[in-house]
Design a protein around this motif. Structure first.
Motif: not given
Length: 709
Positions: A323-331, A333
């Motif tokens: 979840t944290e990885q997906a959030k950082l990558e989306a933020e 991108q």
């Protein structure tokens, strides 16, 4: 009588209240440049005004002085003083030192403004470097110097590093014998003697680029990106007394580790410590090395294992990390550049996810007692532990007769609960022996050393295997060709295919074979098929029988590929059990035909000539011939004066972006005529097979790893 030239009278100067000054429209500076007005104001506040203003009396419409003064030269200083007054840090009546020009002076106000800026001579960069060094020696920190001159701390460090270069090189730079980029390149070493030696070697040569300077200065070091450095960690290396040299002017992948011997010792110590931990699991033997040769587990039986399931806490942690990885990558991108701390956090998350997903394996305890483990360093600098391999000699456990009833029990002293003692691992990090000193060469080009030809044909054999497995049509053709020759009274012919099929093991291997694209592709295919195959032999027959045609052909191609043997080896001239010289020539010719059918190009599969795999192993004459073939006579003239080690390195650099291949990797041009069959005429063979004499100066470069007995 000639009149004497009038003496020059300088303009008078006096202090004028700031509120009596106004900025003149005659000031020629219009474009903002240099430090900002705010920074200049801070500098004046710190050290006062270092240079006065040039002013002219302001006149009214009748030509009378008004008591105000215009400032045509010194406009930036005027604005900085104006800012200080606005900030109430300076009184508006504060006296300002000024040089007063006459209102009717022969020169225009614009001339004064232009002359003050154009005739100003900037410091030579070397004077600036030395001035920063003097400030540092007088007690100012790098941060204080940066704050004083409104520049970054890294800029200060760069200039201090430049000032620390050998004085002889600084003199050459001051005399315009060296460019700034070259001086910057010399900062990658702090050894003044080494700097001077490199400069002496290149100052009159054609190859004096900054890249070449850096390369010469770091050739005895280890890059921080090397897997050994990543395995140990820079912090541990520096704690042990190692020094990491950084290039402040170019991207350096973390710098260079100066003490290679210390690094190797730290790697060995860490591997030994990891081996002790793994040994506690009860394995019979453990082999440890920085790297193992390709196929080192082929002859061993691999134990069955079960992956340990995740517990609830691990599943929860894994979900949170994803979840944290997906959030950082989306933020980030769409961001042009990801902040360093975010980039580091993403790396940490990825490592944690991989650690959780790579589940521990559990084995049968009775099998563990007779099996072993390989411990090495992966290409990305991580610990690689390969558990659960049984040697052929350990397949049957040792037993002793215990008591009168004829019962048997395993273990020591008849105790059924005892286990084999944990064996200590003997570690040999097999570095290659030092090559013999370069000797004077006879005229002409000698044949390639046999061991080098063997290593080159190992790479080609592996590439052929990968290509055969990926081409079922050619695999079927070569298999049928072999079977038909065997069936129709051609059974004595030598082929490059052992159609049994059994794997042909490599007697000598070039460095880096494990990481080659061919090795990875073959291994990935092997693991994939092995995972799908049933264990029971009867079930295997039914499974094969049920395969669709495409899968059957793909599996056939994979199995056939393991029998490909395109290796060069010394032929037995005396009729012994080994292959004859004629047989070796036939094998190579068959391999050429197979490579031609597959369209195999060793350059396309990633093989490139380097010091380690080719140039460091051949004579100077051959090095020059290789460069001549690939780059032409002009390139040869650039390196023909160098000693062999330097010549080999330059040849690697020159041919890095070419598709040049040595003879053993080219194969024969079957389109040029002939059917590809080998003959007994040595003169018709490639030069690398035209002489069967061993090179007495060729060292044995095979690395060895000794396991515990």
């Amino acid at each position: 009588m000639a009149k004497a030239e009038p003496k020059i009278t300088l303009s008078s100067s006096r202090d004028i209240p700031f509120d009596k000054l106004v900025l003149s429209q005659a000031n020629v500076r219009r474009v903002r440049a240099g430090i900002s007005i705010e920074e200049l104001a801070e500098d004046i506040a710190r050290r006062s005004l270092l240079q006065g203003l040039t002013v002219r009396p302001q006149l009214d419409d009748n030509g009378n002085e008004t008591g105000m003064y215009e400032v045509p030269a010194g406009g930036r200083r005027y604005r900085a003083l104006q800012l200080l007054v606005k900030q109430k840090r300076m009184a508006k009546t504060a006296l300002v030192p000024c040089v007063i020009r006459d209102a009717d002076a022969a020169t225009l106000a614009e001339e004064d403004s232009l002359a003050e800026n154009v005739q100003r001579a900037p410091l030579h960069p070397l004077d600036q470097f030395r001035a920063f060094q003097t400030l540092r020696e007088k007690g100012l920190s790098e941060e204080e110097i940066a704050a004083t001159f409104f520049i970054g701390v890294n800029v200060v460090r760069q200039r201090l590093r430049l000032a620390a270069v050998s004085e002889k090189l600084l003199e050459a730079y001051a005399d315009d014998c060296m460019e700034l980029e070259q001086l910057m390149a010399f900062t990658v070493s702090t050894d003044h003697a080494r700097q001077e030696n490199v400069w002496a070697a290149i100052e009159d040569s054609h190859n004096d680029t900054p890249y070449h300077i850096r390369r010469m200065l770091t050739e005895q070091t280890v890059r921080a990106s090397d897997k050994r450095a990543r395995f140990v960690g820079l912090a541990a290396y520096e704690t042990a007394g190692g020094f990491v040299l950084r290039d402040l002017f170019e991207a350096d992948d973390g710098g260079w580790l100066q003490d290679a011997a210390l690094l190797d010792r730290l790697v060995a110590d860490k591997l030994k410590a990891e081996a002790e931990t793994v040994a506690a699991e009860g394995w019979k033997w453990i082999e440890v090395a920085v790297d193992f040769p390709y196929g080192h587990t082929r002859a061993l039986r691999e134990l069955d294992s079960i992956e340990k399931e995740m517990i609830a806490k691990e599943k929860k942690t894994l979900k949170a990390l994803n979840t944290e990885q997906a959030k950082l990558e989306a933020e980030y991108q769409d961001a042009e550049e990801v902040p360093d701390e975010v980039d580091r956090r993403l790396d940490e998350i990825q490592e944690a996810i991989e650690a959780l997903e790579e589940r521990p394996l559990t084995f049968d305890p009775d099998e563990v007692k007779r099996a072993g483990t390989f411990i090495s360093v992966s290409s990305d600098g991580r610990l690689r532990v390969e558990r659960g391999f049984v040697r052929p000699e350990d397949e049957e456990p040792e037993s002793i007769e215990n008591g009168e009833n004829g019962e048997y029990s395993s273990g020591d002293d008849g105790d059924p609960t005892s286990t084999h003692s944990i064996q200590r691992t003997v570690i040999t990090l097999g570095g290659k022996p030092t090559e013999a000193d370069e000797e004077e060469e006879e005229d002409g080009i000698k044949p390639l050393p046999e061991r080098l030809v063997t290593e080159l044909t190992v790479s080609r054999t592996l590439a052929l295997r990968d290509a055969v497995a990926a081409n079922p049509h050619v695999a079927m053709t070569v298999l049928l060709h072999k079977l038909v020759r065997d069936t129709f009274r051609h059974g004595t012919a030598i082929s490059c295919l052992d159609a049994s099929v059994h794997e042909v093991h490599f007697p000598a291997q070039p460095d880096g074979l494990n990481d080659s694209p061919s090795a990875k592709a073959v291994e990935e295919r092997q693991v994939g098929w092995k995972r799908d195959l049933p264990d029971d032999d009867d079930a295997l027959w039914d499974w094969l029988n049920a395969l669709d045609e495409a899968s059957r052909l793909a599996l056939l191609a994979h199995c056939v590929s393991y029998g490909v043997n395109a290796l060069y080896e010394r032929g037995d001239r005396y009729g012994g059990s080994a292959i004859s010289p004629h047989g070796v020539r036939q094998r190579i010719a068959e391999a050429d035909r197979l490579a031609h059918a597959l369209g195999l190009d060793m350059a396309e599969v990633g093989w490139r000539p380097t010091v380690a795999n080719y140039f460091g192993r051949i004579t100077k004459a051959r090095i020059l011939e290789s460069v001549r073939e690939a780059k032409g006579e002009q390139a040869v003239q650039l390196i023909d004066h160098l000693k062999k080690p330097d010549m080999a390195k330059e040849a690697e650099r020159l041919l890095a972006d070419t598709d040049w291949l040595p003879e053993p990797l080219r194969g024969l041009d079957l389109d040029a005529g002939g059917d590809g069959e080998a003959t007994d005429d040595a003169g018709a063979l490639p030069a690398f097979l035209s002489d069967d004499e061993e090179d007495p100066n060729e060292p044995d470069t095979q690395s060895t790893v000794l396991a515990a007995e």
